[in-house]
Design an enzyme around this catalytic site. Structure first.
Site, PDB file in Angstrom:
ATOM      1  N   LYS A   1      -2.706 -28.350  30.723  1.00  0.00           N
ATOM      2  CA  LYS A   1      -1.768 -27.240  30.860  1.00  0.00           C
ATOM      3  C   LYS A   1      -0.350 -27.813  30.845  1.00  0.00           C
ATOM      4  O   LYS A   1      -0.084 -28.845  31.488  1.00  0.00           O
ATOM      5  CB  LYS A   1      -2.044 -26.492  32.167  1.00  0.00           C
TER       6      LYS A   1
ATOM      7  N   SER B   1      -2.731 -17.637  34.205  1.00  0.00           N
ATOM      8  CA  SER B   1      -1.719 -18.246  33.368  1.00  0.00           C
ATOM      9  C   SER B   1      -2.211 -19.443  32.535  1.00  0.00           C
ATOM     10  O   SER B   1      -1.532 -19.825  31.584  1.00  0.00           O
ATOM     11  CB  SER B   1      -0.550 -18.708  34.231  1.00  0.00           C
TER      12      SER B   1
ATOM     13  N   SER C   1      -5.286 -18.361  38.310  1.00  0.00           N
ATOM     14  CA  SER C   1      -4.854 -18.781  36.975  1.00  0.00           C
ATOM     15  C   SER C   1      -5.797 -19.732  36.255  1.00  0.00           C
ATOM     16  O   SER C   1      -5.609 -20.005  35.072  1.00  0.00           O
ATOM     17  CB  SER C   1      -3.460 -19.415  37.045  1.00  0.00           C
TER      18      SER C   1
END
Ligand SMILES: [Mg+2]
Ligand SMILES: [Zn+2]
Lengths: 489, 473, 100
Positions: A83, A158, A182
């Site tokens: 990420k 996310s 997330s």
């Protein structure tokens, strides 16, 4: 540490075993995945950056070690997607924000050091909702990520880029961060396994902060075993993080074969209320499967979880408003010039942050401001205490808890962008574990109109072994899951 | 203070702690390094970095807390949020409503006790240089920031408004500095900014119980500035009040050259710092063992050292404050313990030894005690003793050897009498005035005797001889 | 729906947060923040007398490091990331207000 159990039925463990034993080369493995990325990522946009050159060098290093008779480690040659809020030395780390678009950290996050030391090959940085604020990966300054199961739909967020990267076969493993769901929510929406460990088990050093008391890094994988493997590599004390727990991390791979016979599992009624029928049905089917395997499953209540969403949307923005103050145009990142420092600050932040980030900074600043602290931030922290107490009460009767991961399957792009509150509702089932600091994970279970759904397994703090046992047992009994184009490789 | 008004002062002192590294990272805590060379992801506030608390900083804070008779308590760090370019994170990590030290006191040499509200840990900011406009903030074209100082541990020590004058405020800071140095907590260098003082000053009618509106004076970088600034600020406020005006709550800056304070920021609307508990740090709760160990490691503090010396020397504590400040109390105590005359020992230490402090370290207690004994016994005159001591400090050696080498032998009593008689005969008018009790003439007569003996007479014995001749007993 | 946060409140908060928001954003944020605060009314109204706040999910104390030096960063690496640098320092426009 277990190693013999890292079996071939799990893609990542299988690749690592093949590379370690010289049956496959890390370079070949990488090229296969780079090929998949070149083929389909233009459509999916899972990556902000594919680190082609660095990854090739790294894979060659791994192959070199094997050739010299050295063991590169438990993740030998396994491509891992990161990420883009995890710091990588010298490699852009943008948080999908304009304000950090040009930033190259001078250091690696602890998790990056750990996976690299275990032989992993970092393949790229994945897209996210700006600063991890969102549930659809639409709040990215670089455009949305699409769901590999249906490119017209969101991958969740996310950590949508990491979830999509694994689902689309771009990398067998990925790391994300989970502040209110997330990791678990996009895992469910993309049909992969996603784990949020106990707060403090995985070092946050090098994770760009969203809400410090809630953030936790965790793995994405196709299987529970692969997720367990990556979890074991990244978990454990780090002196660079004051909130990192002392003592050894739970050993989960060894626990997986123990099964669920005699285990007590609670179905959280509050988290079942209000979800779509297909999501509720999936959880009920999962509960039946557990019963079938000898677990004792009962519906139970964790009353204060109903306040979770409200408390979260006061605490997380409050911490975020402070964490994001440093983006002021002085030391790194974007600057928009101004007449004086105050003007420069205002113009830089106005231009550098997207709408959702600004909204949360505003909300958090308000919740902390004079006259409102007690009613909002202070009150939310007391509610947090109530949620922890209610979980403790539940765990007196149950070893693990079961709930939906999300209210429903992936929604179309744009469906919720105009109504922040409806977007926030996507996290209603995942938030309570963040507030409590407890571990929770989502595994693919069932579907709705051909789109994957997930069920969520929750456990008390440091209860990862039990959580992985339940998840692995469920995985073995799961109904056939939807497979996206590309799929596993 | 001036007619009918009382000055009320409370001080906030920020002391940089003398650790090897910064408060939350491993960068060196050092003054004067090349700009931006002592920085890392943590003290630069880079995204993803996290603070980890320096154990030694906590321990030094505990030492000062114990020395100030505070209660040392479990503490929590908060974030104080405000934007300023010298703050890498745009918040300062500081202890807010649960500081490590609360509720103590400090005793001034004159016995006056000043209450301590709290002494808490926090991080320092970077340093801003203003370019253009003569380096002044408002006229500058732009500014430059060096973050070497960002994250240096500070102890903020807040006093009660118990001080009543500039002079008393100076005494307080001097004493506090002595405690900081004695505990090893800080080097106390105001010039280098390792000790920074802000003063809250107000005035009120004498006898009033409520406080007046206060102004905060910043930029006080010497004890002299501190005393002057407070007295000037109090005078300014009194003048305003006597003219029927009111005091505005504001920050004022001391201009040392101009000798007055100038208005800074008004504090009409208080800042909204949005304090909340720092989620990246956990509470600090020193256990009893740790506290006991820190307590046991404390040195004897200035107040006790003054009391000890004052008692041994038979004088008031305030009279030996300077000796303690200069670290000469052990020398004097040692000499007194070895039988030396306390008064002479104190005088010689406070004058000759103090004048050559660097050399004091090589002066042994034994040699000093011997010198004092020789003077007290009349074997050396005061003048001779001073010269011998100066030589001992300069190049070492035993006092007897030095005295012999210089041919110093105090005049015996029978040799002194004829000289004094001759001086009296030569100065009849002066001697008449002496007999009549004129105190100013004694010095003249003693001086004449000294002149005649080339300083080899003992002053005390000359006076005694004069009094005998004058029939004053 | 009762107005939970006014345009003036939003403007004040934007100033505190150093966001130079536009007039349109102020109106939009006032509505959106109002909706979230409305949703949070259940929490705000809860009776939590005697319930201590939780700042950290897990009860950990006294995490301290030894006072030992670690390498600092290379200055050029640090300044290379700065939007503007001069004389080995970070350059900023003129500063009008003093530090509080
Ligand atoms: Mg302070
Ligand atoms: Zn540092």
């Amino acid at each position: 540490m277990s190693s013999g159990q890292e079996g071939a039925s799990s893609p990542a463990a299988g690749l690592a075993a093949a590379v370690r034993e010289g049956r496959a080369s890390a370079v070949e493995v990488l090229e296969r995945h780079l090929g998949a990325i070149a083929e389909r990522d233009p459509e999916i946009h899972a990556f902000n950056l594919v680190m082609v050159d660095e990854a090739r060098r790294r894979a060659e290093t791994v192959d070199g070690a094997v050739a010299r008779g050295e063991d590169p480690g438990r993740l030998a040659g396994v491509p891992v997607a990161l990420k883009d809020n995890l710091c990588t030395r010298g490699v852009p780390t943008s948080c999908s924000s304009k304000i950090l678009a040009s930033w190259r950290p001078p250091y690696d996050a602890t998790v990056v050091e750990r996976i690299t030391a275990a032989g992993a090959v970092v393949v790229g940085k994945t897209n996210l909702d700006e600063f991890a604020m969102g549930s659809s990966t639409e709040n990215s300054a670089f455009g949305p990520t699409r769901n590999p199961h249906d490119p017209a739909r969101v991958p969740g967020g996310s950590s949508g880029g990491s979830a999509a990267a694994v689902a689309a076969g771009f990398a067998p493993l990925a790391l994300g961060s989970d502040t209110g769901g997330s990791i678990r929510q996009p895992a469910a929406l993309c049909g992969v396994v996603g784990v949020k460990p106990t707060y403090g088990l995985v070092s946050r050093y090098g994770l760009v902060a969203f809400a410090s008391s809630l953030d936790q890094i965790g793995p994405f994988a196709h299987t529970v075993r692969d997720a367990a493997l990556l979890f074991e590599v990244i978990a454990g004390h780090d002196p660079m993080d004051s909130t990192s727990l002392d003592g050894p991390a739970p050993s989960v791979l060894d626990a997986i074969p123990m099964g669920v016979e005699g285990m007590r599992v609670g179905l959280v009624s509050e988290l079942l209320a209000g979800v779509e029928p297909a999501a509720a049905a999936a959880v009920e089917a999962a509960a039946e499967a557990l019963t079938g395997m000898g677990a004792k499953v009962e519906t139970t209540s964790v009353p204060a979880t109903v306040y979770g969403l409200s408390a979260y949307y006061l605490i997380a923005p409050a911490e975020a408003s402070s964490n994001l103050a440093r983006y002021d145009g002085v030391r790194y990142g974007l600057r928009v010039e101004g007449e004086d420092v105050a003007a420069m600050f205002g113009a830089t932040r106005q231009a550098g942050f997207g709408a959702e980030v600004k909204r949360r900074i505003m909300l958090g600043t308000y919740a902390l401001s004079a006259g409102y602290y007690d009613a909002y931030y202070g009150q939310a922290q007391r509610v947090r205490t109530l949620i922890i107490r209610d979980f403790e009460e539940a765990y007196r009767s149950f070893d693990a808890l079961l709930a939906p991961t999300t209210p429903g399957p992936a929604f179309p792009l744009g469906a919720k962008t105009q109504d922040p509150l409806s977007m926030y509702m996507s996290d209603v089932c995942t938030i309570p574990s963040n507030l409590a600091g407890h571990p929770a994970m989502s595994i693919p279970w069932g579907s709705s109109d051909g789109l994957p759904l997930g069920v969520q397994v929750m456990a008390p703090a440091l209860g990862e072994a039990v959580m992985f046992r339940v998840a692995a047992a469920l995985e073995g009994e799961a109904p056939p899951a939807p497979v996206p184009a590309g799929g596993r490789r | 203070m001036s007619g009918g008004w009382e000055t009320v002062v409370g001080l906030e002192v920020h002391a940089e702690l003398r650790t090897v590294t910064k408060l939350f990272c491993g960068c060196r805590n050092e003054f004067g390094a090349e700009p931006n060379t002592l920085v890392c992801p943590v003290c630069l506030g880079l995204p993803g970095s996290l603070p980890v608390l320096n154990r030694m900083a906590v321990e030094l804070a505990m030492r000062v807390g114990l020395a100030l008779h505070c209660e040392v308590r479990p503490s929590v760090f908060h974030r104080k949020n405000y934007f300023y370019p010298d703050m890498p994170k745009d918040y300062q990590i500081s202890q807010y409503d649960e500081p490590i030290n609360v509720g103590g006191w400090l005793e001034l040499p004159d016995g006056h006790r000043v209450g301590i509200v709290r002494a808490h840990l926090e991080e320092d900011t970077g340093k801003i240089t203003h370019v253009g406009g003569g380096g002044r903030i408002h006229e500058a074209a732009h500014s430059l920031v060096d973050y070497n100082r960002a994250g240096v541990p500070l102890l903020e020590i807040v006093s009660e408004p118990d001080l009543r004058s500039g002079e008393q405020a100076r005494a307080y800071v001097a004493e506090l500095r002595a405690i900081l140095v004695a505990t090893g907590a800080s080097d106390g260098k105001m010039e280098e900014g390792s000790l920074r003082v802000d003063a809250n000053v107000s005035v009120r009618p004498e006898g009033a119980s409520e406080y007046g509106t206060r102004c905060e004076i910043k930029n006080l970088n010497s004890l002299r500035s501190l005393g002057r600034a407070i007295d000037h600020e109090a005078a300014r406020q009194i003048e305003l009040l006597e003219a029927g005006e009111r005091i505005r709550m504001e920050t004022r800056h001391w201009n040392e050259a101009a000798g007055h304070t100038v208005s800074g920021r008004t504090k009409e609307q208080s800042e909204d710092y949005r304090y909340f508990p720092e989620p990246d740090l956990v509470p600090v709760a020193p256990d009893d063992d740790w506290l006991a160990a820190v307590s046991a490691s404390l040195p004897v503090l200035p107040a006790e050292r003054r009391d000890r010396l004052a008692e041994a020397a038979g004088v008031a504590a305030g009279d030996v404050a300077v000796l303690v400040e200069m670290g000469l109390d052990d020398l004097v105590l040692g000499a007194i313990g070895a039988g030396a005359d306390p008064r002479v020992a104190v005088n010689r230490a406070a004058n000759e030894v103090a004048a050559n402090l660097e050399a004091a370290a090589k002066l042994t207690v034994g040699a000093f005690a011997e010198l004092v004994r020789m003077e007290a016994a009349g074997e050396l005159t005061a003048t001779q003793a001073k010269q011998v001591l100066a030589a001992m400090l300069e190049s070492g050696g035993k006092p007897a050897d030095i005295a012999r080498a210089r041919g110093f032998e105090a005049l015996a009593a029978d040799a002194l009498t004829p000289v004094v008689e001759q001086v009296v005969a030569d100065n009849p008018d002066a001697f008449e005035r002496f007999k009549a009790g004129d105190p100013k003439i004694q010095g003249f007569l003693v001086g004449q005797v000294m002149k005649a003996t080339k300083g080899n007479a003992d002053g005390g014995r000359v006076v005694a001889e004069l009094r005998r001749l004058a029939g004053l007993g | 729906m009762a107005e939970r946060i006014s345009a003036a409140d939003v403007a004040h908060v934007a100033h505190l947060a150093r966001l130079k928001v536009s007039e349109e954003e102020i109106a939009l944020f006032a509505a959106q923040l109002g909706a979230v605060l409305e949703h949070a009314a259940d929490v705000a109204a809860l009776d939590t007398a005697g319930v201590p706040p939780t700042a950290h999910p897990l009860p950990v104390r006294n995490v301290l490091r030894a006072d030992e030096e670690r390498p600092s960063l290379d200055r050029q690496t640090v300044l290379d990331q700065a939007p503007r640098a001069e004389d080995d320092r970070f350059r900023v426009p003129r500063i009008l207000g003093e530090a509080p």
